[in-house]
Design a protein around this motif. Structure first.
Motif, PDB file in Angstrom:
ATOM      1  N   ALA A 176       0.955  -1.129   0.092  1.00 36.98           N
ATOM      2  CA  ALA A 176      -0.215  -0.282   0.512  1.00 36.98           C
ATOM      3  C   ALA A 176       0.457   1.310   0.250  1.00 36.98           C
ATOM      4  CB  ALA A 176      -0.749  -0.078   1.142  1.00 36.98           C
ATOM      5  N   TYR A 177       0.228   2.269   0.016  1.00 39.04           N
ATOM      6  CA  TYR A 177       1.237   3.619  -0.501  1.00 39.04           C
ATOM      7  C   TYR A 177       0.289   4.744  -0.044  1.00 39.04           C
ATOM      8  CZ  TYR A 177       3.820   0.719  -4.085  1.00 39.04           C
ATOM      9  OH  TYR A 177       4.516   0.258  -4.614  1.00 39.04           O
ATOM     10  N   LEU A 178       0.993   5.924   0.950  1.00 38.41           N
ATOM     11  CA  LEU A 178       0.318   6.819   1.162  1.00 38.41           C
ATOM     12  C   LEU A 178       1.098   7.718   0.323  1.00 38.41           C
ATOM     13  CD1 LEU A 178       0.224   8.609   4.287  1.00 38.41           C
ATOM     14  CD2 LEU A 178       1.928   9.518   3.084  1.00 38.41           C
ATOM     15  N   TYR A 179       0.476   9.229  -0.242  1.00 38.94           N
ATOM     16  CA  TYR A 179       1.181   9.597  -0.881  1.00 38.94           C
ATOM     17  C   TYR A 179       0.001  10.954  -1.013  1.00 38.94           C
ATOM     18  CZ  TYR A 179      -3.744   9.182  -3.627  1.00 38.94           C
ATOM     19  OH  TYR A 179      -4.657   9.123  -3.456  1.00 38.94           O
ATOM     20  N   ILE A 180       1.188  11.862  -0.885  1.00 38.82           N
ATOM     21  CA  ILE A 180       0.679  13.815  -0.938  1.00 38.82           C
ATOM     22  C   ILE A 180       0.390  14.744  -2.349  1.00 38.82           C
ATOM     23  CG2 ILE A 180       1.008  15.818   0.289  1.00 38.82           C
ATOM     24  CD1 ILE A 180       2.643  14.534   2.891  1.00 38.82           C
ATOM     25  N   LYS A 192      -0.448  16.948  -8.796  1.00 38.37           N
ATOM     26  CA  LYS A 192       1.412  17.467  -8.437  1.00 38.37           C
ATOM     27  C   LYS A 192       1.272  15.777  -7.218  1.00 38.37           C
ATOM     28  CE  LYS A 192       4.972  20.457  -7.989  1.00 38.37           C
ATOM     29  NZ  LYS A 192       4.919  21.277  -7.395  1.00 38.37           N
ATOM     30  N   VAL A 193       2.036  15.635  -7.381  1.00 39.27           N
ATOM     31  CA  VAL A 193       2.624  13.795  -6.049  1.00 39.27           C
ATOM     32  C   VAL A 193       4.200  14.548  -5.889  1.00 39.27           C
ATOM     33  CG1 VAL A 193       3.672  12.140  -6.004  1.00 39.27           C
ATOM     34  CG2 VAL A 193       1.625  12.054  -8.096  1.00 39.27           C
ATOM     35  N   VAL A 194       3.937  14.842  -4.844  1.00 44.61           N
ATOM     36  CA  VAL A 194       5.351  15.356  -4.068  1.00 44.61           C
ATOM     37  C   VAL A 194       5.548  14.806  -3.213  1.00 44.61           C
ATOM     38  CG1 VAL A 194       4.945  17.789  -4.578  1.00 44.61           C
ATOM     39  CG2 VAL A 194       4.021  17.059  -2.069  1.00 44.61           C
ATOM     40  N   TYR A 195       4.916  13.517  -2.604  1.00 44.85           N
ATOM     41  CA  TYR A 195       5.997  12.770  -1.237  1.00 44.85           C
ATOM     42  C   TYR A 195       5.148  11.248  -1.941  1.00 44.85           C
ATOM     43  CZ  TYR A 195       6.742  11.003   3.021  1.00 44.85           C
ATOM     44  OH  TYR A 195       7.061   9.971   4.483  1.00 44.85           O
ATOM     45  N   ILE A 196       5.633  10.122  -1.177  1.00 46.10           N
ATOM     46  CA  ILE A 196       4.768   9.166  -1.647  1.00 46.10           C
ATOM     47  C   ILE A 196       5.963   8.168  -0.369  1.00 46.10           C
ATOM     48  CG2 ILE A 196       6.661   8.113  -3.198  1.00 46.10           C
ATOM     49  CD1 ILE A 196       4.082   6.767  -4.248  1.00 46.10           C
ATOM     50  N   GLU A 197       5.301   6.997   0.589  1.00 44.29           N
ATOM     51  CA  GLU A 197       6.000   6.344   1.344  1.00 44.29           C
ATOM     52  C   GLU A 197       5.159   4.956   1.425  1.00 44.29           C
ATOM     53  OE1 GLU A 197       5.589   7.055   5.310  1.00 44.29           O
ATOM     54  OE2 GLU A 197       5.509   8.327   5.416  1.00 44.29           O
ATOM     55  N   LYS A 198       5.783   3.721   1.096  1.00 42.05           N
ATOM     56  CA  LYS A 198       5.215   2.422   0.355  1.00 42.05           C
ATOM     57  C   LYS A 198       5.429   0.842   1.673  1.00 42.05           C
ATOM     58  CE  LYS A 198       6.716  -1.438  -1.901  1.00 42.05           C
ATOM     59  NZ  LYS A 198       7.003  -2.056  -2.722  1.00 42.05           N
ATOM     60  N   PHE A 199       4.051   1.084   2.225  1.00 42.09           N
ATOM     61  CA  PHE A 199       4.029   0.012   3.105  1.00 42.09           C
ATOM     62  C   PHE A 199       3.789  -1.110   3.106  1.00 42.09           C
ATOM     63  CE2 PHE A 199       2.903   4.479   3.922  1.00 42.09           C
ATOM     64  CZ  PHE A 199       3.064   4.362   5.688  1.00 42.09           C
ATOM     65  N   ASP A 200       3.894  -2.287   4.102  1.00 42.83           N
ATOM     66  CA  ASP A 200       4.212  -3.785   3.426  1.00 42.83           C
ATOM     67  C   ASP A 200       2.241  -3.981   3.792  1.00 42.83           C
ATOM     68  OD1 ASP A 200       6.161  -4.356   3.116  1.00 42.83           O
ATOM     69  OD2 ASP A 200       6.490  -4.861   5.579  1.00 42.83           O
ATOM     70  N   VAL A 201       1.220  -3.121   4.617  1.00 45.22           N
ATOM     71  CA  VAL A 201      -0.069  -3.711   4.520  1.00 45.22           C
ATOM     72  C   VAL A 201      -0.884  -2.624   4.521  1.00 45.22           C
ATOM     73  CG1 VAL A 201       0.178  -5.926   5.392  1.00 45.22           C
ATOM     74  CG2 VAL A 201      -0.052  -3.645   7.116  1.00 45.22           C
TER      75      VAL A 201
END
Length: 97
Positions: free
Chosen positions: A4-8, A48-57
């Motif tokens: 899963a991803y969190l994005y800003i 405009k995508v300026v930030y992203i984090e990846k998660f295992d779940v």
């Protein structure tokens, strides 16, 4: 488990921020970019995508989303700057990978 991803996202002038999560980041960002999602991002042209984090779940991404949404705008800006100091649009980089 599916990642899963969190994005800003922000707009051209970087004055609005949108935080979201997705299990399919490329599809979700494409939807935002092409204005296929009605609502806040479409109304204010936030693509405009300026930030992203990846998660295992997904649950971890959702928990992080809730955490960031509780932060002040300044704290969110500082987080983005640690990852992307010039607020470069990361869309093309993400779509290539």
């Amino acid at each position: 488990m599916k990642e899963a991803y969190l994005y800003i996202l922000t707009n051209k002038t970087n004055n609005l921020l949108y935080i979201g999560v997705s299990g399919n980041i490329k599809a979700r960002l494409f939807q935002h970019r092409k204005h296929l999602v009605e609502g806040f991002t479409d109304k204010y042209n936030i693509t405009k995508v300026v930030y992203i984090e990846k998660f295992d779940v997904m649950i971890n991404a959702i928990e992080r989303e809730k955490q960031l949404k509780g932060w002040t705008r300044q704290k969110k800006i500082e987080l983005i700057k640690t990852f992307n100091p010039n607020f470069k649009d990361l869309y093309e980089d993400i779509m290539k990978n």
